[in-house]
Design a protein around this motif. Structure first.
Motif, mmCIF file in Angstrom:
data_model
loop_
_atom_site.group_PDB
_atom_site.id
_atom_site.type_symbol
_atom_site.label_atom_id
_atom_site.label_comp_id
_atom_site.label_asym_id
_atom_site.label_seq_id
_atom_site.Cartn_x
_atom_site.Cartn_y
_atom_site.Cartn_z
ATOM 1 N N ALA A 5 0.834 -1.201 0.000
ATOM 2 C CA ALA A 5 0.000 0.000 0.000
ATOM 3 C C ALA A 5 0.876 1.261 0.000
ATOM 4 N N LEU A 6 1.962 1.219 0.806
ATOM 5 C CA LEU A 6 2.862 2.368 0.818
ATOM 6 C C LEU A 6 3.535 2.561 -0.539
ATOM 7 N N ALA A 7 3.920 1.447 -1.178
ATOM 8 C CA ALA A 7 4.551 1.548 -2.492
ATOM 9 C C ALA A 7 3.589 2.109 -3.525
ATOM 10 N N GLU A 8 2.334 1.625 -3.457
ATOM 11 C CA GLU A 8 1.334 2.138 -4.390
ATOM 12 C C GLU A 8 1.074 3.617 -4.156
ATOM 13 N N ALA A 9 1.007 3.994 -2.887
ATOM 14 C CA ALA A 9 0.794 5.417 -2.578
ATOM 15 C C ALA A 9 1.969 6.252 -3.074
ATOM 16 N N GLY A 10 3.206 5.704 -2.873
ATOM 17 C CA GLY A 10 4.371 6.424 -3.355
ATOM 18 C C GLY A 10 4.396 6.530 -4.875
ATOM 19 N N PHE A 11 3.952 5.446 -5.559
ATOM 20 C CA PHE A 11 3.898 5.481 -7.021
ATOM 21 C C PHE A 11 2.901 6.521 -7.507
ATOM 22 N N GLU A 12 1.723 6.528 -6.880
ATOM 23 C CA GLU A 12 0.710 7.517 -7.281
ATOM 24 C C GLU A 12 1.199 8.933 -7.015
ATOM 25 N N GLN A 13 1.859 9.100 -5.889
ATOM 26 C CA GLN A 13 2.383 10.429 -5.577
ATOM 27 C C GLN A 13 3.449 10.837 -6.588
ATOM 28 N N ASN A 14 4.290 9.892 -6.979
ATOM 29 C CA ASN A 14 5.324 10.173 -7.965
ATOM 30 C C ASN A 14 4.723 10.558 -9.312
ATOM 31 N N GLU A 15 3.621 9.880 -9.695
ATOM 32 C CA GLU A 15 2.961 10.217 -10.941
ATOM 33 C C GLU A 15 2.397 11.634 -10.903
ATOM 34 N N GLU A 16 1.838 11.994 -9.781
ATOM 35 C CA GLU A 16 1.304 13.348 -9.659
ATOM 36 C C GLU A 16 2.422 14.381 -9.730
ATOM 37 N N ILE A 17 3.546 14.047 -9.077
ATOM 38 C CA ILE A 17 4.684 14.988 -9.129
ATOM 39 C C ILE A 17 5.185 15.148 -10.560
ATOM 40 N N LYS A 18 5.197 14.044 -11.308
ATOM 41 C CA LYS A 18 5.619 14.127 -12.714
ATOM 42 C C LYS A 18 4.718 15.071 -13.497
ATOM 43 N N LYS A 19 3.408 14.916 -13.295
ATOM 44 C CA LYS A 19 2.474 15.779 -14.031
ATOM 45 C C LYS A 19 2.674 17.245 -13.674
ATOM 46 N N ILE A 20 2.776 17.480 -12.364
ATOM 47 C CA ILE A 20 2.951 18.868 -11.915
ATOM 48 C C ILE A 20 4.254 19.446 -12.469
ATOM 49 N N SER A 21 5.331 18.639 -12.418
ATOM 50 C CA SER A 21 6.629 19.115 -12.918
ATOM 51 C C SER A 21 6.579 19.372 -14.418
ATOM 52 N N SER A 22 5.860 18.504 -15.159
ATOM 53 C CA SER A 22 5.759 18.691 -16.615
ATOM 54 C C SER A 22 5.046 19.987 -16.951
ATOM 55 N N TRP A 23 3.900 20.208 -16.325
ATOM 56 C CA TRP A 23 3.168 21.440 -16.614
ATOM 57 C C TRP A 23 3.928 22.661 -16.135
ATOM 58 N N ALA A 24 4.652 22.512 -15.047
ATOM 59 C CA ALA A 24 5.469 23.647 -14.584
ATOM 60 C C ALA A 24 6.553 23.979 -15.603
ATOM 61 N N ALA A 25 7.162 22.948 -16.203
ATOM 62 C CA ALA A 25 8.199 23.191 -17.219
ATOM 63 C C ALA A 25 7.592 23.800 -18.469
ATOM 64 N N ILE A 26 6.399 23.311 -18.861
ATOM 65 C CA ILE A 26 5.740 23.855 -20.061
ATOM 66 C C ILE A 26 5.393 25.320 -19.862
ATOM 67 N N LEU A 27 4.848 25.641 -18.709
ATOM 68 C CA LEU A 27 4.465 27.027 -18.438
ATOM 69 C C LEU A 27 5.673 27.925 -18.204
ATOM 70 N N PHE A 28 6.790 27.316 -17.825
ATOM 71 C CA PHE A 28 7.982 28.122 -17.574
ATOM 72 C C PHE A 28 8.568 28.692 -18.880
ATOM 73 N N ALA A 29 8.431 27.956 -19.995
ATOM 74 C CA ALA A 29 9.022 28.408 -21.272
ATOM 75 C C ALA A 29 8.452 29.753 -21.736
ATOM 76 N N PRO A 30 7.117 29.906 -21.864
ATOM 77 C CA PRO A 30 6.605 31.220 -22.283
ATOM 78 C C PRO A 30 6.873 32.305 -21.251
ATOM 79 N N THR A 31 6.891 31.876 -19.984
ATOM 80 C CA THR A 31 7.199 32.870 -18.954
ATOM 81 C C THR A 31 8.606 33.425 -19.137
ATOM 82 N N LEU A 32 9.537 32.538 -19.473
ATOM 83 C CA LEU A 32 10.913 32.966 -19.665
ATOM 84 C C LEU A 32 11.028 33.920 -20.861
ATOM 85 N N VAL A 33 10.353 33.566 -21.978
ATOM 86 C CA VAL A 33 10.406 34.432 -23.168
ATOM 87 C C VAL A 33 9.758 35.777 -22.873
ATOM 88 N N GLY A 34 8.587 35.713 -22.253
ATOM 89 C CA GLY A 34 7.888 36.963 -21.938
ATOM 90 C C GLY A 34 8.667 37.818 -20.977
#
Length: 371
Positions: free
Chosen positions: A299-328
């Protein structure tokens, strides 16, 4: 079982080590009364109940056909030495009687039989087994019991024998039978209590009670002690029965002792079964605990996996949004000398650059299953 037939002309010598007739029936200090009861019997009937050991010795010498039954509870060394001198008890047997924690055994020293028994009782309040120890000296016209612990209750044995004078008239051998029968009968409530404990433990094991392992261990230790009390008793009774013909044991006593031997054998088998059952329960409990731990880790491993997946999504969108922010951010700086500020295609180029970077990052993260 038993002893050689009584010699009519046999009388013990006076013991100078015995207490004086007016001495209290306890230790020299008189603070601890270890003589529970001393009685003289003739033909199965009580003829006297002396208050002191010295008085008991004197009255027994005056009763040529009498039998003394002396009950002691945690006696002093002086009392045991006094009895040894009066009844010619072997020094090794007396030494064993002074110390508790002896194994059940049957030994013969001349005309004296020495028996060690382990009694047991079940304490309902504590849900545990309490063990006592009983030493018995058996002679041609005397029986001495030395009790260490609360069990067994020999007062009930004495009342039972006094209520059946025809049995008591058979002598010390009959009293020994009654004591053996009382000790063995005392095992029955213990067996019932332990069986109930095992049933409760099985319920607690499958309910997942974290304290059940300790209870299993403690009950297993008690069963080891119980086994040490009952298993030697089986061979002891068989030894007694082997001497029936040699010593001319009364037929009624033979039948009664065989019945006691049957009960002991049954109890010993039950105790062996309890130990096996507790061992199996402990194994099952260990398996269930391991399964529970594995489930928790999973259960802890599954929770950690789900948490890791969420972190990946958040990090991906943060990187995507960071590009136009940097140009702007770069184009939003207030500098006068920037080549692109007055370029006619500067704005479309900046927007296109932001779109290309964002799209590229999205495609990369998508292919890696981050989004």
């Amino acid at each position: 079982m038993t002893l050689p037939s009584k010699k009519n002309n046999w009388r013990r010598r006076p013991a100078p080590e015995s207490p004086a007739p007016d001495a209290p029936a306890d230790t020299p200090s008189g603070n601890h009364r270890s003589v529970v009861q001393a009685s003289l019997y003739r033909d199965g009937h009580k003829v006297a109940s002396p208050d002191t050991l010295a008085e008991t010795f004197r009255r027994l010498r005056e009763e040529p056909e009498g039998m003394a039954w002396i009950g002691l509870h945690r006696p002093s060394e002086a009392e045991l030495l006094s009895l040894a001198a009066e009844f010619d008890l072997h020094e090794l047997a007396v030494e064993d009687a002074m110390e508790a924690h002896q194994r059940p055994k049957l030994e013969r020293y001349g005309d004296t039989l020495f028996v060690v028994l382990r009694a047991a009782r079940y304490l309902d309040a504590q849900e545990e087994v309490d063990f006592g120890e009983l030493h018995v000296f058996l002679g041609t016209d005397f029986l001495i019991t030395v009790r260490h612990g609360a069990a067994p209750d020999l007062s009930a044995v004495r009342r039972r024998m006094e209520e059946t004078p025809e049995l008591l008239a058979l002598g010390p051998e009959a009293v020994l039978y009654a004591i053996l029968d009382a000790v063995v009968d005392g095992y029955a409530p213990v067996v019932a209590g332990v069986q109930n404990d095992i049933d409760e433990i099985e319920t607690e094991v499958f309910r997942g009670d974290p304290a059940v392992s300790r209870r299993i261990y403690e009950l297993s230790r008690e069963m080891v002690e119980f086994q040490r009390a009952t298993r030697p008793l089986v061979s002891m009774l068989h030894s007694l029965m082997a001497g029936f013909a040699k010593y001319g044991t009364d037929d009624e006593l033979q039948r009664r002792l065989r019945d006691v031997a049957d009960h002991v054998t049954h109890t010993s088998e039950r105790v062996d079964g309890f130990r096996q059952a507790l061992s199996e329960i402990l194994t099952v409990n260990a398996t269930l605990v391991t399964q529970q731990q594995n489930a928790e880790m999973r259960a802890l491993a599954e929770a950690g996996f789900e948490q890791n997946e969420e972190i990946k999504k958040i990090s991906s969108w943060a990187a995507i949004l960071f590009a136009p922010t940097l140009v702007g951010t770069i184009y939003g700086m207030n500098f006068d000398h920037m080549p692109e500020l007055h370029w006619v295609y500067g704005y479309p180029f900046a927007v296109l650059l932001m779109a290309v970077v964002c799209t590229s990052l999205y495609v990369i993260f998508k292919r890696r299953d981050w989004l």
